[in-house]
Write a protein that holds these residues in place. Structure first.
Motif, PDB file in Angstrom:
ATOM      1  N   CYS A 356      43.153  38.114  34.807  1.00  0.00           N
ATOM      2  CA  CYS A 356      41.858  37.424  34.779  1.00  0.00           C
ATOM      3  C   CYS A 356      41.865  36.333  33.708  1.00  0.00           C
ATOM      4  CB  CYS A 356      40.728  38.414  34.502  1.00  0.00           C
ATOM      5  SG  CYS A 356      40.417  39.602  35.814  1.00  0.00           S
ATOM      6  N   LYS A 357      42.324  36.685  32.540  1.00  0.00           N
ATOM      7  CA  LYS A 357      42.358  35.715  31.444  1.00  0.00           C
ATOM      8  C   LYS A 357      43.241  34.519  31.796  1.00  0.00           C
ATOM      9  CE  LYS A 357      43.434  35.165  26.533  1.00  0.00           C
ATOM     10  NZ  LYS A 357      43.898  35.823  25.291  1.00  0.00           N
ATOM     11  N   GLU A 358      44.416  34.807  32.339  1.00  0.00           N
ATOM     12  CA  GLU A 358      45.349  33.728  32.677  1.00  0.00           C
ATOM     13  C   GLU A 358      44.801  32.821  33.762  1.00  0.00           C
ATOM     14  OE1 GLU A 358      49.266  35.221  33.465  1.00  0.00           O
ATOM     15  OE2 GLU A 358      49.254  36.479  31.656  1.00  0.00           O
ATOM     16  N   ALA A 359      43.905  33.351  34.580  1.00  0.00           N
ATOM     17  CA  ALA A 359      43.279  32.546  35.632  1.00  0.00           C
ATOM     18  C   ALA A 359      41.981  31.903  35.146  1.00  0.00           C
ATOM     19  CB  ALA A 359      43.020  33.411  36.866  1.00  0.00           C
ATOM     20  N   ASN A 360      41.815  31.827  33.818  1.00  0.00           N
ATOM     21  CA  ASN A 360      40.691  31.106  33.203  1.00  0.00           C
ATOM     22  C   ASN A 360      39.333  31.724  33.495  1.00  0.00           C
ATOM     23  OD1 ASN A 360      42.352  28.884  32.100  1.00  0.00           O
ATOM     24  ND2 ASN A 360      42.694  28.398  34.256  1.00  0.00           N
ATOM     25  N   MET A 361      39.291  33.036  33.684  1.00  0.00           N
ATOM     26  CA  MET A 361      38.025  33.722  33.942  1.00  0.00           C
ATOM     27  C   MET A 361      37.356  34.116  32.630  1.00  0.00           C
ATOM     28  SD  MET A 361      38.962  36.221  37.125  1.00  0.00           S
ATOM     29  CE  MET A 361      40.195  35.741  38.341  1.00  0.00           C
ATOM     30  N   ASN A 362      36.044  34.322  32.698  1.00  0.00           N
ATOM     31  CA  ASN A 362      35.311  34.814  31.533  1.00  0.00           C
ATOM     32  C   ASN A 362      34.395  35.986  31.860  1.00  0.00           C
ATOM     33  OD1 ASN A 362      33.133  33.513  32.806  1.00  0.00           O
ATOM     34  ND2 ASN A 362      33.328  31.688  31.520  1.00  0.00           N
ATOM     35  N   MET A 363      34.377  36.428  33.127  1.00  0.00           N
ATOM     36  CA  MET A 363      33.550  37.593  33.486  1.00  0.00           C
ATOM     37  C   MET A 363      34.159  38.315  34.678  1.00  0.00           C
ATOM     38  SD  MET A 363      29.482  37.882  34.565  1.00  0.00           S
ATOM     39  CE  MET A 363      28.834  37.764  32.900  1.00  0.00           C
ATOM     40  N   VAL A 364      33.992  39.628  34.683  1.00  0.00           N
ATOM     41  CA  VAL A 364      34.359  40.442  35.825  1.00  0.00           C
ATOM     42  C   VAL A 364      33.201  41.378  36.129  1.00  0.00           C
ATOM     43  CG1 VAL A 364      35.547  42.173  34.399  1.00  0.00           C
ATOM     44  CG2 VAL A 364      36.133  41.962  36.813  1.00  0.00           C
ATOM     45  N   ARG A 365      32.880  41.504  37.405  1.00  0.00           N
ATOM     46  CA  ARG A 365      31.803  42.412  37.828  1.00  0.00           C
ATOM     47  C   ARG A 365      32.423  43.707  38.326  1.00  0.00           C
ATOM     48  NH1 ARG A 365      29.258  42.686  43.423  1.00  0.00           N
ATOM     49  NH2 ARG A 365      27.558  44.189  43.193  1.00  0.00           N
ATOM     50  N   VAL A 366      32.049  44.827  37.693  1.00  0.00           N
ATOM     51  CA  VAL A 366      32.505  46.146  38.134  1.00  0.00           C
ATOM     52  C   VAL A 366      31.575  46.589  39.254  1.00  0.00           C
ATOM     53  CG1 VAL A 366      32.951  48.532  37.488  1.00  0.00           C
ATOM     54  CG2 VAL A 366      33.409  46.692  35.851  1.00  0.00           C
ATOM     55  N   TRP A 367      32.117  46.591  40.453  1.00  0.00           N
ATOM     56  CA  TRP A 367      31.354  46.830  41.684  1.00  0.00           C
ATOM     57  C   TRP A 367      30.827  48.271  41.760  1.00  0.00           C
ATOM     58  CZ3 TRP A 367      33.467  49.862  45.848  1.00  0.00           C
ATOM     59  CH2 TRP A 367      32.707  49.837  47.026  1.00  0.00           C
ATOM     60  N   GLY A 368      29.615  48.409  42.318  1.00  0.00           N
ATOM     61  CA  GLY A 368      28.902  49.676  42.282  1.00  0.00           C
ATOM     62  C   GLY A 368      29.331  50.757  43.255  1.00  0.00           C
ATOM     63  N   GLY A 369      30.417  50.558  43.985  1.00  0.00           N
ATOM     64  CA  GLY A 369      30.879  51.611  44.885  1.00  0.00           C
ATOM     65  C   GLY A 369      32.109  52.334  44.385  1.00  0.00           C
ATOM     66  N   GLY A 370      32.502  52.032  43.141  1.00  0.00           N
ATOM     67  CA  GLY A 370      33.728  52.618  42.604  1.00  0.00           C
ATOM     68  C   GLY A 370      33.465  53.653  41.538  1.00  0.00           C
ATOM     69  N   ILE A 371      33.993  53.396  40.337  1.00  0.00           N
ATOM     70  CA  ILE A 371      33.824  54.312  39.217  1.00  0.00           C
ATOM     71  C   ILE A 371      33.432  53.512  37.975  1.00  0.00           C
ATOM     72  CG2 ILE A 371      35.498  55.996  40.092  1.00  0.00           C
ATOM     73  CD1 ILE A 371      37.522  54.848  38.043  1.00  0.00           C
ATOM     74  N   TYR A 372      32.826  54.178  37.008  1.00  0.00           N
ATOM     75  CA  TYR A 372      32.723  53.609  35.669  1.00  0.00           C
ATOM     76  C   TYR A 372      34.132  53.706  35.100  1.00  0.00           C
ATOM     77  CZ  TYR A 372      27.828  54.803  36.600  1.00  0.00           C
ATOM     78  OH  TYR A 372      26.592  54.940  37.175  1.00  0.00           O
ATOM     79  N   GLU A 373      34.702  52.565  34.778  1.00  0.00           N
ATOM     80  CA  GLU A 373      36.136  52.527  34.535  1.00  0.00           C
ATOM     81  C   GLU A 373      36.539  53.228  33.242  1.00  0.00           C
ATOM     82  OE1 GLU A 373      38.588  51.872  36.367  1.00  0.00           O
ATOM     83  OE2 GLU A 373      37.580  50.975  38.100  1.00  0.00           O
ATOM     84  N   ASP A 374      37.831  53.443  33.144  1.00  0.00           N
ATOM     85  CA  ASP A 374      38.433  54.075  31.971  1.00  0.00           C
ATOM     86  C   ASP A 374      38.188  53.226  30.727  1.00  0.00           C
ATOM     87  OD1 ASP A 374      40.589  56.255  31.193  1.00  0.00           O
ATOM     88  OD2 ASP A 374      41.183  54.388  30.206  1.00  0.00           O
ATOM     89  N   ASP A 375      38.177  53.874  29.572  1.00  0.00           N
ATOM     90  CA  ASP A 375      37.984  53.156  28.307  1.00  0.00           C
ATOM     91  C   ASP A 375      38.975  51.993  28.156  1.00  0.00           C
ATOM     92  OD1 ASP A 375      35.979  54.918  27.672  1.00  0.00           O
ATOM     93  OD2 ASP A 375      37.193  56.138  26.321  1.00  0.00           O
ATOM     94  N   GLU A 376      40.163  52.168  28.690  1.00  0.00           N
ATOM     95  CA  GLU A 376      41.194  51.125  28.550  1.00  0.00           C
ATOM     96  C   GLU A 376      40.774  49.828  29.243  1.00  0.00           C
ATOM     97  OE1 GLU A 376      44.712  49.820  26.816  1.00  0.00           O
ATOM     98  OE2 GLU A 376      43.750  51.794  26.623  1.00  0.00           O
ATOM     99  N   PHE A 377      40.035  49.933  30.327  1.00  0.00           N
ATOM    100  CA  PHE A 377      39.544  48.742  31.030  1.00  0.00           C
ATOM    101  C   PHE A 377      38.644  47.915  30.115  1.00  0.00           C
ATOM    102  CE2 PHE A 377      35.935  46.825  33.234  1.00  0.00           C
ATOM    103  CZ  PHE A 377      36.564  45.983  34.139  1.00  0.00           C
TER     104      PHE A 377
END
Length: 828
Positions: A356-377
């Motif tokens: 994401c960083k290398e592709a010049n992004m500044n935000m990611v949306r964690v979609w509501g059909g998955g999981i609350y991600e691991d602390d490492e995320f």
């Protein structure tokens, strides 16, 4: 470390261990079985029943061949896990011993030495059970008995007198994507999916540390540290934050202690593209006299995030103000990185966020059909300057709102808010994905023949959960009253006019509506939080779908089984025929499908960025995959960048030139998302033939100042003035933005025709080895969409190469042989 310091460290650590310590039970020897069976098999914790069955060769790899169909029986069975662990007499002397499950999926009963000590009904909660009275010196038997989530969900559904869509998943607080999606398989699993541990403590312990940011200026940051402390032994203690100490008196039970903390001349946590994501470490230490009782280490970032919604002539704004400045959001949507979450490594989390960083992004949306991600995320997002739009885990259905469900949801929100709130990357909490949309636009009420009262009940339930229970829980448990909550994404469905004038928008007229890519130029909302198009994964990932020698044929049943959208191939071919020649060769088809996906998203992203500041955000669907599949992702399951991700990197650059062809006029927009000024910039453009020859003289737009975070619209050129009597299928523009010293800030190409209409000449592309980790690529004529093939990651790929303009490419690993494909190869 000298001997004195080493002794002091060991002494303090041993005293902490005596007062508070944790011991993981995940590494014990676990076993599992179907409750109908008598034979116990080895199991891994954390894990899932599917992984354990695979490890024991009871089922084939569900990701390969058509094996998904062969494992559907698992979801209807009940499963049991057990282990025997030892407890020493010394451990049993602790005043308090808690058994802590970080994640149980989902409906279970927990037994310790034959006695039931708890039951669970939510995959997303932490379960903490006092067990001192159940333990004994020596061997202790721990059992977790899981009931089928599908069968339990069906029973819960019987409590509602009308049919709920997506039943039974709506009634089950577990990852919704496990029930299948249009990019993912159906694996409704069960198991101990997170760590299990014993927690030993005596006098007191830190239960929770919340760090609120009261104020932030260039001179100082005023923080409010809120510590929740459970005391077994009341009395005088002290609470230290780094080297600052406060004497406190604790009563028995729960105590809430607030302590101000100041940081002078703070360094801000900046999002990617604006600066460094600076962070500070805080050690919160609970002491009794000179003895350390418990510690909590927090890594925080100092920043402000606001969601600005103000009425204007067009509707209402929707943008994020970060550290006092409006920020144009560039990013993507995240789904779980595996159908079986426990096997997602820290390295995979780190790599995907670096992507994401290398592709010049500044935000990611964690979609509501998955999981609350691991602390490492979240740690990776903190470190890479990637803000997080965090959905709660509700997606595309109706949900109940009975008392038990409300209480369960509040407890879920509490656990997740307390776990995640101190991360500087966390920008916004969102109630759900497309639940409002499902109620209003998807016609379920008519499909299931709801009465008027049924429909009203659905809306009341929606309001209760997403407008009362969740926001009230955030207010109750968040460290700051500045926590941003947005009830549903999108706020208004894509078929409604208002979806483009206020709130966030999911635009699916492309793909679902089969509108041409060019419609993106018209359908631009204030904040585009979902839109997308499918493309095939890399050839390596495609081959991984097979357990044996792959039969690479578009009609192969294995290939077809790894496209989960019911009309996926049909829609891809419809769009491909519009813009490209459809190749008969499978490898060429794979390549063109990726180009098609990248082209569609390029048109969308550039339309959004041209509309700045009307539009202030673009999050395409989707970053990643949970298995090898044909999907909307830009990075496939094995971590390979598809053509889309390379294009996103180019389209998301901080400075871009965005031409727009409209009403026989060519407009040029220059976008600057950086917080720096470019004085006296000029836009040079060469009119070139596809052979790379200059067609006439080069043009130069007027010199202007490019403001920080700004948009510059240059004076337009008539198409006739640019093209003249040339065949638009034989020419293109090469654009260069230069600064006052004639340095190139950014450059790009603009074509006047669709790819299938370009009159390309066969390029002679050569690859020269510069070093083991670097190559140089060159061509004699325009090489359109150069595809470098080799078992490594290329720093750039799927790019246009101009004649006599060699391009240097870095390799992640050295290669002996590189193959090259270009668009010309698919047209001849």
């Amino acid at each position: 470390m000298n001997k004195t310091l080493l002794f002091a460290f060991i002494f303090i650590q041993s005293f902490i261990d005596a007062q508070f310590s944790e011991r993981s039970l995940s590494s014990e020897q676990w076993q599992f079985k179907n409750t109908k069976d008598h034979t116990w098999l080895p199991a891994k914790v954390p894990g899932t029943v599917h992984l354990d069955l695979m490890q024991n060769r009871i089922i084939p790899d569900p990701f390969k061949d058509e094996n998904e169909k062969k494992v559907q029986w698992i979801e209807n069975e009940d499963w049991e896990y057990r282990t025997v662990f030892k407890v020493s007499s010394k451990e049993l002397e602790n005043t308090n011993i808690d058994l802590v499950f970080r994640g149980l999926d989902t409906f279970s009963e927990v037994y310790l030495n034959g006695k039931q000590i708890g039951n669970t009904d939510n995959m997303f909660r932490t379960w903490e059970i006092p067990v001192k009275g159940y333990l004994k010196v020596g061997d202790n038997l721990l059992q977790v008995k899981f009931r089928s989530a599908v069968q339990t969900g069906k029973k819960l559904a019987e409590n509602v007198h009308f049919t709920m869509p997506e039943s039974p998943r709506s009634f089950v607080r577990k990852a919704q994507y496990q029930f299948g999606w249009d990019w993912g398989p159906r694996f409704v699993t069960a198991g101990i999916w997170k760590d299990v541990q014993l927690s030993f403590w005596n006098q007191a312990r830190l239960k929770q540390v919340r760090i609120g940011q009261a104020s932030l200026t260039k001179q100082k940051a005023e923080l409010n540290i809120r510590a929740e402390i459970i005391a077994e032994k009341p009395g005088d203690y002290s609470l230290n934050i780094n080297h600052q100490s406060k004497k406190i008196t604790l009563k028995q039970g729960l105590n809430v202690i607030e302590l101000p903390y100041r940081i002078s001349n703070p360094k801000l946590w900046q999002p990617n593209g604006w600066g460094k994501p600076d962070m500070y470490e805080l050690a919160v230490t609970l002491k009794k006299g000179s003895s350390t009782i418990d510690q909590s280490f927090q890594k925080i970032g100092l920043r402000t995030v606001e969601l600005v919604q103000e009425k204007d002539k067009q509707g209402k704004s929707f943008y994020f103000k970060v550290n006092g400045r409006p920020m144009y959001v560039k990013g993507t949507n995240w789904i779980p990185a595996d159908s079986f979450s426990p096997r997602v490594s820290k390295e995979k989390y780190q790599k995907l966020i670096r992507d994401c960083k290398e592709a010049n992004m500044n935000m990611v949306r964690v979609w509501g059909g998955g999981i609350y991600e691991d602390d490492e995320f979240y740690k990776a997002c903190d470190e890479n300057g990637i803000l997080v739009w965090q959905d709660f885990m509700f997606a595309g259905s109706f949900y109940p709102a009975d008392e038990n469900f409300q209480q369960n949801v509040e407890a879920e929100v509490k656990d997740q808010v307390e776990r995640l709130q101190n991360h500087p990357s966390l920008a916004l909490w969102c109630g759900n994905n497309e639940v409002d949309e499902a109620i209003v636009n998807w016609g379920y009420q008519k499909q299931f023949k709801y009465s008027k009262e049924d429909s009203m009940q659905v809306w009341r339930d929606y309001k209760k959960i997403f407008h009362e229970v969740i926001p009230n829980a955030i207010k109750k448990y968040a460290a700051s009253d500045k926590a941003i909550y947005w009830p549903s994404s999108p706020s208004i469905g894509w078929g409604h006019k208002e979806s483009l004038t206020e709130g966030d928008s999911h635009y699916w007229g492309v793909w679902w509506g089969e509108q041409p890519f060019e419609i993106y130029n018209e359908k631009v909302g204030r904040f585009m939080s979902e839109y997308g198009f499918q493309g095939m994964p890399s050839m390596a990932t495609t081959k991984s779908m097979f357990s044996g020698k792959p039969d690479l044929n578009i009609n192969n049943p294995v290939i077809k089984a790894h496209e989960k959208h019911v009309r996926g191939w049909e829609i891809i071919n419809t769009y491909m025929a519009r813009d490209y020649k459809i190749p008969a060769d499978f490898m060429q088809y794979n390549y063109v499908s990726q180009l098609l996906q990248a082209r569609g998203m390029q048109i969308a992203i550039e339309a959004h960025r041209r509309a700045k500041p009307y539009n202030m955000g673009t999050l395409y669907w989707q970053l990643n995959d949970c298995w090898p599949v044909v999907s909307w992702s830009s990075v496939d399951y094995l971590g390979n960048w598809k053509a889309l991700h390379y294009q996103v990197k180019r389209s998301f650059e901080n400075q871009v030139i965005l031409p727009e062809e409209k009403n026989e006029v060519l407009n040029f927009y220059v976008i600057n998302d950086e917080l720096k000024t470019f004085e006296n910039v000029s836009l040079d453009f060469d009119i070139l033939t596809l052979n790379g020859e200059k067609k006439g003289s080069a043009g130069t737009a007027e010199t202007k100042t490019l403001e920080p975070n700004g948009v510059l619209k240059l004076d337009p050129f008539s198409l006739e003035e640019v093209i003249g009597d040339s065949d638009r299928n034989e020419i293109f523009l090469h654009l260069m933005l230069k600064d006052a010293k004639n340095n190139v800030i950014t450059e790009s190409n603009y074509f006047f025709s669709k790819p299938k209409d370009l009159k390309l000449t066969k390029p002679n592309v050569s690859v020269k080895k510069i070093s083991p980790m670097e190559i140089e690529v060159s061509t004699d004529v325009l090489a359109k969409d150069v595809y470098l093939m080799g078992n490594t990651h290329f720093s750039d790929n799927f790019f246009d190469l101009l004649p006599n303009r060699p391009k240097r490419i870095l390799l992640a690993e050295p290669l002996q042989h590189i193959e090259v494909m270009t668009l010309w190869d698919t047209m001849n």
